[in-house]
Structures are given as structure tokens and as C-alpha cells.
Design a protein around this motif. Sequence first.
Motif, PDB file in Angstrom:
ATOM      1  N   LEU A  38       0.866  -1.173   0.000  1.00 27.99           N
ATOM      2  CA  LEU A  38       0.000   0.000   0.000  1.00 27.99           C
ATOM      3  C   LEU A  38       0.900   1.219   0.000  1.00 27.99           C
ATOM      4  O   LEU A  38       1.769   1.366   0.864  1.00 27.99           O
ATOM      5  N   GLU A  40       0.011   5.020  -0.267  1.00 28.06           N
ATOM      6  CA  GLU A  40      -0.962   6.107  -0.354  1.00 28.06           C
ATOM      7  C   GLU A  40      -0.779   7.011   0.856  1.00 28.06           C
ATOM      8  O   GLU A  40      -0.891   6.545   1.998  1.00 28.06           O
ATOM      9  N   VAL A  64      -3.334  -5.626   4.013  1.00 22.77           N
ATOM     10  CA  VAL A  64      -3.262  -4.370   3.262  1.00 22.77           C
ATOM     11  C   VAL A  64      -4.651  -3.763   3.085  1.00 22.77           C
ATOM     12  O   VAL A  64      -4.828  -2.537   3.190  1.00 22.77           O
ATOM     13  N   GLU A  65      -5.660  -4.574   2.860  1.00 22.71           N
ATOM     14  CA  GLU A  65      -7.021  -4.052   2.706  1.00 22.71           C
ATOM     15  C   GLU A  65      -7.507  -3.389   3.989  1.00 22.71           C
ATOM     16  O   GLU A  65      -8.160  -2.340   3.959  1.00 22.71           O
ATOM     17  N   GLN A  68      -5.754  -0.101   4.209  1.00 22.28           N
ATOM     18  CA  GLN A  68      -6.328   0.835   3.251  1.00 22.28           C
ATOM     19  C   GLN A  68      -7.547   1.522   3.840  1.00 22.28           C
ATOM     20  O   GLN A  68      -7.769   2.725   3.645  1.00 22.28           O
ATOM     21  N   SER A  72      -8.322   5.509   4.317  1.00 20.67           N
ATOM     22  CA  SER A  72      -9.562   6.113   3.819  1.00 20.67           C
ATOM     23  C   SER A  72     -10.307   6.847   4.922  1.00 20.67           C
ATOM     24  O   SER A  72     -10.962   7.866   4.669  1.00 20.67           O
TER      25      SER A  72
END
Length: 265
Positions: A38, A40, A64-65, A68, A72
Motif C-alpha cells: 500500500l 498512499e 493491506v485491505e 487501506q 480512507s
Amino acid sequence: MAETKTHRVTVAQRALLLSWAGVTDLGRRRETNQDAFLAEFPLFVVADGMGGHAGGEIASRSTVERLQAVVSAGDVNGPAIEKALEQAVGDIADHPETTDEGTGTTLTGVFFAITGDHAQWVALNIGDSRVYLLRDDRLVQVTTDHSVVQELITAGKLSPEEAEGHPYSNVITRAVGASELTAPDYVTIDVRAGDRFVICSDGLTKELTDYGIQHFLREHRDPGHSVDAMLAAALENGGRDNVTLIIVQVEDEDDSSSPIEDTTE
């Protein structure tokens, strides 16, 4: 070429520009890619999965999800990351294809954090993936491996050179997995213009020495060019494992190398 992305922040009445690029590759000897990453702002992490069948891929992807989702939500910090890891452990345990108790993943990376009026990087680590920092043309390993050989090195029973060929060189002592929940180690680092981070799975460090990593950072200023060059070299040197890396660099307009205080709201 790997895409270079940027994020601009106004700090101490100066423009601080963060730029980064990441890449993952199957390598030349694996049938599946069990790495995930990831990249970001403000979080940059690499996860190297392990486990039979699809287990490693599921573990790294699930982790990783969950991270994420933290990005967010806009509140990246230690407690939020640890909550996400707890959720990832549940995801891994509940997945129908992760019956192997050895299923899990490493996790390492950095996030940009604000404490009071100061900006800082926080490096985090579980396992033997690594974070390196190139500062003032000197490369240092920021994280400490959670591995059997590192414990032997720390105890003075093994030299770094002997560790490279040790039969337990791939045995790690911490992981995010279905059978355990482990908090990361954290290291805080001041924010300085000119710094460059390399975040990587051991698929890179199996094929490139620290000197090699430093060489490619010196040769290529753009993060996209740097990750492409390191990946190509790792594959040329054997590509024995999946290879994943992220490069993050910090620049400001007046090219100062002094610590930076964050003044954004």
C-alpha cells in the motif's frame, strides 16, 4: 515504468513535497505472488505473505485491505493500525483457504504523523521485511528483523555474513497471522528534506546488498526509476522470491536538510 506519485504539504512556511513509487513482481521461481503493498499518503507498507496454497496471498492482501480502510478513514496512527491488524487476523482465520497454522504475513513500512506542532515519520515492523533510510548519503536499516538469525546476531552467536547462508535464515519470530496477534515495533524519525526511504520484502534483500540498494538510490533520483532499476537487478540476480518495494522521498523548495516542523491544520 512504475508511476511516481506526489503529495505536497506546507510546513514551516515552506513547501514540502513527498514523492513515491512502488512495485511488486512474481520473481522468477515462484508460482504465485504472496506480497502486497500500500502506497498512499500518509501510509506506505509492504506485506510478505506465507502459508501453503493461497494462504500467504490471502494474509498479505487482507492486511493491506484493512490498512487501506484506515487511510480512507483519515486517521492513521499506531492504535488505528493495531486495530486494523486485529481485524486482519480475524479475516485470515475466517477465510476458508487459510487452514494452515503457519499462514501469516510480515508487515513493514512508514507513516507520516503529526505530534503537536511537529511532523515525523513512524516506521513500523513485524517480521523480516525492512525499512531503510538514505540520509546524508548514508544508508541505514531502520527496522530490526524479527527472525531467528537476527536473535543469534544480537546475542553475538552469529555474524551478519554467517547469517546469509544460515539454514534458519527464512524463519521469522513474529507475524500477522491466523494464530497470533502481534503489535508492531515502532521507530520515530524526524522529517528532513533529502531523505529517501526504501520499504521492501526480503525478495529484494535476498538479491541486493545494502551497497546495491544505496547504489541504485544514488543513480536514480526519481522514485519510479529507482524501483524499476532495483527490481530489474533483483530479477537479474536470481529473483528467487516475490519482490516488492516502495521508495518514498522528501524534498522542499529551498533544499534544506534541517528538521521540519509541520504547521498544517
